[in-house]
Scaffold this active site. Structure first.
Site, PDB file in Angstrom:
ATOM      1  N   TYR A  61      67.945  58.071  57.255  1.00  0.00           N
ATOM      2  CA  TYR A  61      66.702  57.326  57.363  1.00  0.00           C
ATOM      3  C   TYR A  61      65.674  57.157  56.194  1.00  0.00           C
ATOM      4  O   TYR A  61      65.765  57.725  55.102  1.00  0.00           O
ATOM      5  CB  TYR A  61      65.882  58.551  58.124  1.00  0.00           C
TER       6      TYR A  61
ATOM      7  N   CYS B  13      25.677  28.492  41.824  1.00  0.00           N
ATOM      8  CA  CYS B  13      26.223  28.737  40.274  1.00  0.00           C
ATOM      9  C   CYS B  13      26.565  27.108  39.842  1.00  0.00           C
ATOM     10  O   CYS B  13      27.165  26.415  40.710  1.00  0.00           O
ATOM     11  CB  CYS B  13      27.014  29.751  40.142  1.00  0.00           C
TER      12      CYS B  13
ATOM     13  N   CYS C 229      30.513  27.479  39.950  1.00  0.00           N
ATOM     14  CA  CYS C 229      31.535  27.745  40.953  1.00  0.00           C
ATOM     15  C   CYS C 229      30.433  27.750  42.269  1.00  0.00           C
ATOM     16  O   CYS C 229      29.278  27.308  42.254  1.00  0.00           O
ATOM     17  CB  CYS C 229      31.791  29.151  40.781  1.00  0.00           C
TER      18      CYS C 229
ATOM     19  N   HIS D  80      29.239  34.638  36.163  1.00  0.00           N
ATOM     20  CA  HIS D  80      28.975  33.699  34.722  1.00  0.00           C
ATOM     21  C   HIS D  80      27.989  34.294  34.162  1.00  0.00           C
ATOM     22  O   HIS D  80      28.100  33.903  32.720  1.00  0.00           O
ATOM     23  CB  HIS D  80      28.945  32.456  35.487  1.00  0.00           C
TER      24      HIS D  80
END
EC number: 5.6.2.1
Length: 668
Positions: free
Chosen positions: A318, A602, A605, A618
């Site tokens: 098992y 931002c 991003c 950032h």
């Protein structure tokens, strides 16, 4: 006469069809094969003419179902096919066991001997049969001898295991359903949009760990440090030595090196050591998952599935075990004798040659009261597909390696002292004297070095050297295997659930595969951020690990199931109070994450602006970068532009930092 039309029998319930067939064939030379509802089952008679019907389940046939709304605390066990459309296939197993239970004299739970197997059989017998007439079969391998032994030693139901399993299901359901609904209700009330979201007691801290690690990698700025390498001419050797000393400033490293050039070195000590490289213990599931991931790149979840197939085929014991030990009740000699009649004959001959035919298992540290370490049963594997063969071969070689002998290595270490200078360093080489288990479990490599022959008193000279710059590195990204190791070290989940939880996070698009690594998706990133910010207790590893300990205590009878569930409800109530305060903020954050409301992004991003036109990550990168540049200046004496270029060109530099550096360089 219809041989399948019987009554007054004992109903043996196996977890899967393969297991049911193995049990039937072990208990009778000629089991009668029957079919109903398109499911096979078997009828046998013992030497006392008692009749037994062996019937398979399909894993869990029951699941928890609660009321709609929020919060919810109560749930009942319902047939899975009624509450989950993806489990509709279980209906025929449910119907078969229901029909056969009507004429049964008693019931035997022969599902896997673990928490889940105990719960599966218990719920089936409780809901479809008579729990007062129930017994338990316990075995660790689907071999004839193991099954017969379990059949002869049938015991009472294992209620501690059952209670621990039911508590785990209820607690996971309580947290999963309530946290998931909290997220969805927040979003729906704020943005009038219904989106399926999920969270869980174990999956949420696991997700947060990956996300936090990824954020730190993206914010990472490598810092310089310096080392010194020297070239030593001694006898006929030219030795390249890295001095075991680090310097923060390049000026310090250069000054150190200049003092070493042309110095005399002398061998002041020669030490020969012979040491043993211990053979490994047999696998537990986590060890197997780690090794299969390291060697073949197979995910932990797939390793578990393949190992289960090998178990159901009767080839290994098992697999869902934490044990690294094989007890004396298991005949090592019989297993090796079985392997001798397979393609492993040459390997068995080698083990016999190494040990002289005396086999002693290298027992590991970890133990499991239910099952031994994973080992081959001795049954010969035939025509295994490549994926199965790889896992079986790992298990077989690991087992044979564990019963062979330790390897023997020699290490020769020379200590050299620099004249008129406070510095000693060592040169060494390693030779393998006896390979032993290294030839059996050939997945472990030991590097032999080119020999160096020096004597005490030999002298040489430092003829050259250089200053090396090295940059600090971030922690590695998680792979599925390294995440599994982290979960184990944090006591999150069990050996049977960790691999599946990682796959759930991928399936729900919170994590995604990136080569051999796993990284958070945008959705996973936001979910983790929201849980971290508004519900820190849910993602606190200590809370989840404490709960795992409590569940283990139920299993050993040290604490009551009801007490642990009550404690969780109290913690859940605390979460609900926090949720009520932050509901609108949670909804707004989710709406922003899913692009349902506009945000000011931002400049680098898609995240929301936090300060100075930058998202908070950032912005943090910018702050850290300004500090890091000053450290670089002090350590290297480089000018500002050269520092930025070095940081930009490093593969270790985080994405957020690179975005800032690229902008700064373009502005200069």
């Amino acid at each position: 006469m219809n041989l399948c039309n019987v009554n007054n029998y004992y109903l043996i319930i196996a977890e899967k069809s393969k297991a049911a067939k193995k049990i039937a064939e072990a208990l009778s030379e000629k089991p009668i094969l029957c079919r109903k509802y398109n499911v096979s089952y078997w009828i046998i008679k013992d030497h006392n003419s008692s009749k037994y019907v062996i019937v398979p389940a399909a894993g869990h046939l029951f699941g928890l179902k609660g009321e709609s709304g929020f919060p919810v605390y109560d749930a009942d066990w319902k047939p899975l096919w009624e509450i989950d459309k993806n489990s509709y296939y279980t209906k025929r197993y449910y119907q078969l066991i229901s029909s056969l239970s009507k004429y049964a004299l008693g019931f035997i739970n022969a599902c896997d001997y673990d928490i889940e197997g105990s719960v599966i059989g218990y719920l089936i017998i409780k809901n479809l049969g008579d729990i007062k007439k129930a017994k338990r079969m316990k075995f660790s391998a689907l071999t004839k001898s193991d099954i017969l032994s379990a059949f002869r030693n049938i015991s009472a139901l294992d209620y501690d295991m059952i209670n621990a399993g039911i508590a785990r299901h209820k607690i996971d359901w309580l947290w999963g359903i309530n946290v998931s609904r909290a997220l969805m209700i927040s979003l729906q009330d704020f943005a009038k949009k219904r989106v399926i979201l999920s969270a869980g007691r174990v999956q949420s801290p696991t997700l947060v760990q990956v996300v936090n690690s990824e954020i730190e990698r993206n914010l990472f700025i490598p810092l310089p440090k310096f080392t010194v390498s020297i070239i030593v001419k001694i006898k006929d050797y030219s030795l390249n030595i890295k001095v075991n000393k680090e310097f923060e400033k390049i000026t310090e490293a250069k000054e150190f090196l200049n003092k070493l050039i042309n110095k005399t070195v002398k061998v002041v000590e020669v030490e020969n050591r012979v040491r043993l490289l211990e053979r490994p213990s047999p696998f537990n599931l986590t060890d197997l998952q780690i090794e299969a991931g390291r060697i073949y790149g197979i995910s932990p979840y797939n390793v578990e599935r393949i190992a289960e197939d090998l178990y159901l085929d009767g080839l290994i014991s098992y697999p869902r075990t934490n044990s690294q030990k094989i007890p004396s009740t298991i005949s090592i000699y019989n297993i090796i004798k079985g392997l001798e009649n397979s393609s492993y004959r040459k390997l068995v001959d080698l083990v016999r040659k190494i040990t002289g035919g005396k086999y002693v298992v290298k027992q590991g540290i970890k133990d499991d009261p239910a099952h031994p370490a994973i080992h081959p049963t001795g049954e010969a594997p035939k025509n295994l597909p490549n994926s199965k063969f790889k896992i079986y071969d790992l298990i077989a070689r690991r087992f044979l390696g564990s019963v062979s002998a330790d390897a023997k290595l020699s290490n020769t270490i020379y200590t050299l002292k620099v004249s008129d200078f406070p510095l000693e360093f060592t040169v060494s080489y390693t030779k393998i004297l006896e390979r032993n288990w290294l030839d059996i479990y050939h997945f472990h490599n030991v590097k032999e070095d080119k020999p160096i022959f020096l004597s005490k008193g030999d002298e040489g000279k430092i003829v050259d050297g250089k200053v090396n710059i090295s940059l600090s590195k971030p922690t590695s990204r998680y792979t599925k295997v390294s995440l599994l190791k982290w979960m184990e070290s944090s006591n999150l989940g069990t050996e049977a659930t960790r691999g599946r939880i990682i796959e759930i996070l991928v399936k729900r698009k919170y994590l995604t595969n990136n080569g051999r690594y796993i990284i958070p998706t945008k959705l996973g990133f936001y979910i983790a951020e929201i849980l971290n910010k508004f519900f820190p207790d849910i993602v606190d590893v200590r809370m989840t690990a404490d709960m795992e300990s409590k569940l283990e205590m139920i299993k050993t009878g040290k604490v009551l199931e009801s007490k642990v569930i009550k404690e969780n409800i109290e913690k859940l109530n605390k979460f609900i109070e926090e949720y009520k305060v932050n509901k609108d903020k949670v909804g707004e954050s989710l709406a922003k994450a899913l692009g349902l409301i506009k945000i000011v992004k931002c400049k680098y991003c898609d995240l929301e602006q936090y300060k100075d036109g930058l998202c908070k990550y950032h912005y943090e990168a910018k702050v850290r970068l300004l500090d890091a540049v000053e450290i670089w200046k002090e350590r290297t004496k480089y000018d500002h532009k050269k520092i930025l270029k070095r940081i930009s060109s490093s593969k270790s530099t985080g994405k957020y930092v690179k975005d800032i550096v690229t902008y700064m360089l373009s502005s200069e």
